[in-house]
Every structure is written in structure tokens, then in C-alpha cells.
Design a protein around this motif. Structure first.
Motif, PDB file in Angstrom:
ATOM      1  N   ASP A 138       0.720 -10.173   2.971  1.00  0.00           N
ATOM      2  CA  ASP A 138      -0.170  -8.948   3.365  1.00  0.00           C
ATOM      3  C   ASP A 138       0.650  -8.088   3.746  1.00  0.00           C
ATOM      4  OD1 ASP A 138      -2.760  -7.614   3.643  1.00  0.00           O
ATOM      5  OD2 ASP A 138      -2.349  -7.886   6.003  1.00  0.00           O
ATOM      6  N   THR A 139       1.670  -8.128   4.343  1.00  0.00           N
ATOM      7  CA  THR A 139       2.763  -7.184   4.833  1.00  0.00           C
ATOM      8  C   THR A 139       3.131  -6.486   3.730  1.00  0.00           C
ATOM      9  OG1 THR A 139       3.252  -8.438   6.952  1.00  0.00           O
ATOM     10  CG2 THR A 139       4.646  -6.667   6.053  1.00  0.00           C
ATOM     11  N   ASP A 140       3.656  -7.038   2.573  1.00  0.00           N
ATOM     12  CA  ASP A 140       4.202  -6.281   1.211  1.00  0.00           C
ATOM     13  C   ASP A 140       2.934  -5.618   0.646  1.00  0.00           C
ATOM     14  OD1 ASP A 140       6.451  -7.712   1.668  1.00  0.00           O
ATOM     15  OD2 ASP A 140       5.873  -9.147   0.214  1.00  0.00           O
ATOM     16  N   ALA A 141       1.592  -6.134   0.797  1.00  0.00           N
ATOM     17  CA  ALA A 141       0.744  -5.120   0.166  1.00  0.00           C
ATOM     18  C   ALA A 141       0.296  -3.701   0.804  1.00  0.00           C
ATOM     19  CB  ALA A 141      -0.664  -6.131   0.212  1.00  0.00           C
ATOM     20  N   ALA A 142       0.521  -4.034   2.243  1.00  0.00           N
ATOM     21  CA  ALA A 142       0.376  -2.922   3.031  1.00  0.00           C
ATOM     22  C   ALA A 142       1.229  -1.725   2.961  1.00  0.00           C
ATOM     23  CB  ALA A 142       0.092  -3.164   4.451  1.00  0.00           C
ATOM     24  N   GLU A 143       2.589  -2.214   2.478  1.00  0.00           N
ATOM     25  CA  GLU A 143       3.811  -1.568   2.278  1.00  0.00           C
ATOM     26  C   GLU A 143       3.880  -0.740   0.832  1.00  0.00           C
ATOM     27  OE1 GLU A 143       7.077  -3.857   3.065  1.00  0.00           O
ATOM     28  OE2 GLU A 143       6.516  -3.992   5.264  1.00  0.00           O
ATOM     29  N   THR A 144       2.853  -1.226  -0.061  1.00  0.00           N
ATOM     30  CA  THR A 144       2.757  -0.772  -1.306  1.00  0.00           C
ATOM     31  C   THR A 144       1.715   0.722  -1.064  1.00  0.00           C
ATOM     32  OG1 THR A 144       2.644  -2.834  -2.326  1.00  0.00           O
ATOM     33  CG2 THR A 144       1.775  -1.016  -3.556  1.00  0.00           C
ATOM     34  N   PRO A 145       2.267   1.946  -1.256  1.00  0.00           N
ATOM     35  CA  PRO A 145       1.481   2.934  -1.253  1.00  0.00           C
ATOM     36  C   PRO A 145       0.137   2.998  -2.056  1.00  0.00           C
ATOM     37  CG  PRO A 145       3.451   3.511  -2.050  1.00  0.00           C
ATOM     38  CD  PRO A 145       3.735   2.172  -2.126  1.00  0.00           C
ATOM     39  N   VAL A 146      -0.844   3.639  -1.524  1.00  0.00           N
ATOM     40  CA  VAL A 146      -1.959   3.855  -2.138  1.00  0.00           C
ATOM     41  C   VAL A 146      -2.145   5.265  -2.501  1.00  0.00           C
ATOM     42  CG1 VAL A 146      -4.565   3.696  -2.152  1.00  0.00           C
ATOM     43  CG2 VAL A 146      -3.255   2.030  -0.993  1.00  0.00           C
ATOM     44  N   SER A 147      -2.362   5.706  -3.692  1.00  0.00           N
ATOM     45  CA  SER A 147      -2.332   6.954  -4.033  1.00  0.00           C
ATOM     46  C   SER A 147      -3.809   7.697  -3.669  1.00  0.00           C
ATOM     47  CB  SER A 147      -2.367   7.419  -5.631  1.00  0.00           C
ATOM     48  OG  SER A 147      -3.434   7.169  -6.404  1.00  0.00           O
ATOM     49  N   SER A 148      -3.629   9.086  -3.154  1.00  0.00           N
ATOM     50  CA  SER A 148      -4.742   9.574  -2.749  1.00  0.00           C
ATOM     51  C   SER A 148      -5.669  10.012  -3.930  1.00  0.00           C
ATOM     52  CB  SER A 148      -4.324  11.171  -2.126  1.00  0.00           C
ATOM     53  OG  SER A 148      -3.576  11.980  -3.334  1.00  0.00           O
ATOM     54  N   SER A 149      -5.383   9.827  -4.877  1.00  0.00           N
ATOM     55  CA  SER A 149      -6.464   9.916  -6.030  1.00  0.00           C
ATOM     56  C   SER A 149      -7.174   8.724  -6.336  1.00  0.00           C
ATOM     57  CB  SER A 149      -5.581  10.278  -7.381  1.00  0.00           C
ATOM     58  OG  SER A 149      -6.371  10.088  -8.408  1.00  0.00           O
ATOM     59  N   VAL A 150      -6.710   7.605  -6.102  1.00  0.00           N
ATOM     60  CA  VAL A 150      -7.429   6.468  -6.219  1.00  0.00           C
ATOM     61  C   VAL A 150      -8.426   6.397  -4.858  1.00  0.00           C
ATOM     62  CG1 VAL A 150      -6.997   3.890  -5.821  1.00  0.00           C
ATOM     63  CG2 VAL A 150      -5.563   5.015  -7.355  1.00  0.00           C
ATOM     64  N   MET A 151      -7.566   6.629  -3.620  1.00  0.00           N
ATOM     65  CA  MET A 151      -8.527   6.746  -2.556  1.00  0.00           C
ATOM     66  C   MET A 151      -9.859   7.631  -2.596  1.00  0.00           C
ATOM     67  SD  MET A 151      -7.707   4.331  -0.326  1.00  0.00           S
ATOM     68  CE  MET A 151      -8.490   5.118   1.402  1.00  0.00           C
TER      69      MET A 151
END
Length: 131
Positions: free
Chosen positions: A31-44
Motif C-alpha cells: 500500500d505504501t508503494d501504491a501511495a507513492e505512485t503519483p496520480v495525474s491531475s487529469s485522471v483525478m
């Protein structure tokens, strides 16, 4: 047994494990690894638009109505969230026939990274595997 049903059956056990503090360090690290993966503003932005169109009526604009999403520990498990959207257990409608894998992945990413959550993105290919 289809993968989607396995994920839904495993969810209560995951919740029990959270409550007992019995999760392994390996899953906490994932979960820590997933949280460190950036989420693009476009996807959000796209995820928010899809959420508002498809989910707001029951869960509210801020994820606090009906079955609250804000503060919900079950959002840590992306497969569980996607499976719930696909199957629509209980009183929730199924969205499997109405939303594409991309759309579901964007909604999952949005709810898992809103209202104080930071669990990283979900890929459309992961949703496809759950179908």
C-alpha cells in the motif's frame, strides 16, 4: 469461482485483519508503494466527473452520504473497490454494463485519493482482470 467473487468474499476477512492488526508487513509495504505512485491531475479530474455523474446520488459529493467513502478503510484495497462497483452488492447497483474498465479505474483512483485518502492509482487492466 470468478476473481470478482473471490475479491468480494475476501473483503470481510481483510476488514477483520485490519481490526486485529494482523496485516503482514508485506501488504502494508504494498500500500505504501501504491501511495507513492503519483496520480495525474487529469485522471483525478476525469474520475471526479465520473464519480459525480454515477456515485454522488448515493455517496454524496464529499463521500459522506449512504455508505461513507471518506475515512473508509476498505478503500485501501483497489480490487475490492472495483469489484463493488462492478457487482453492486447489497443495495448498490452494478455498473459493470454501464462503465468501461477505464471509467471504473478512474473512479476507483479518484475515491482512493480523495477526502484524505492517498492510496495511489488503479489501472484499467486491473479492472479488466476482475470482470
Amino acid at each position: 469461482m470468478p476473481t470478482i467473487f473471490k475479491a468480494l468474499l475476501a473483503a470481510p476477512l481483510t476488514a477483520i485483519a485490519f481490526g486485529l492488526g494482523a496485516l503482514s508487513d508485506a501488504s502494508a509495504g504494498a500500500d505504501t508503494d501504491a501511495a507513492e505512485t503519483p496520480v495525474s491531475s487529469s485522471v483525478m479530474e476525469q474520475g471526479e466527473a465520473l464519480y459525480l455523474k454515477n456515485c454522488r446520488l448515493c455517496h454524496g459529493s464529499k463521500g459522506t452520504s449512504g455508505k461513507p467513502l471518506a475515512g473508509n478503510e476498505m478503500l485501501e484495497d483497489a480490487d475490492y473497490v472495483a469489484s463493488v462497483i462492478l457487482v453492486g452488492p447489497g443495495y448498490m447497483a452494478s455498473f459493470a454494463e454501464h462503465l468501461s474498465d477505464d471509467e471504473i479505474a478512474m473512479i476507483v483512483t479518484y475515491v482512493r485519493n480523495s477526502w484524505g485518502h492517498a492510496h495511489g492509482p488503479m489501472a484499467a487492466s486491473d479492472v479488466a482482470e476482475l470482470r
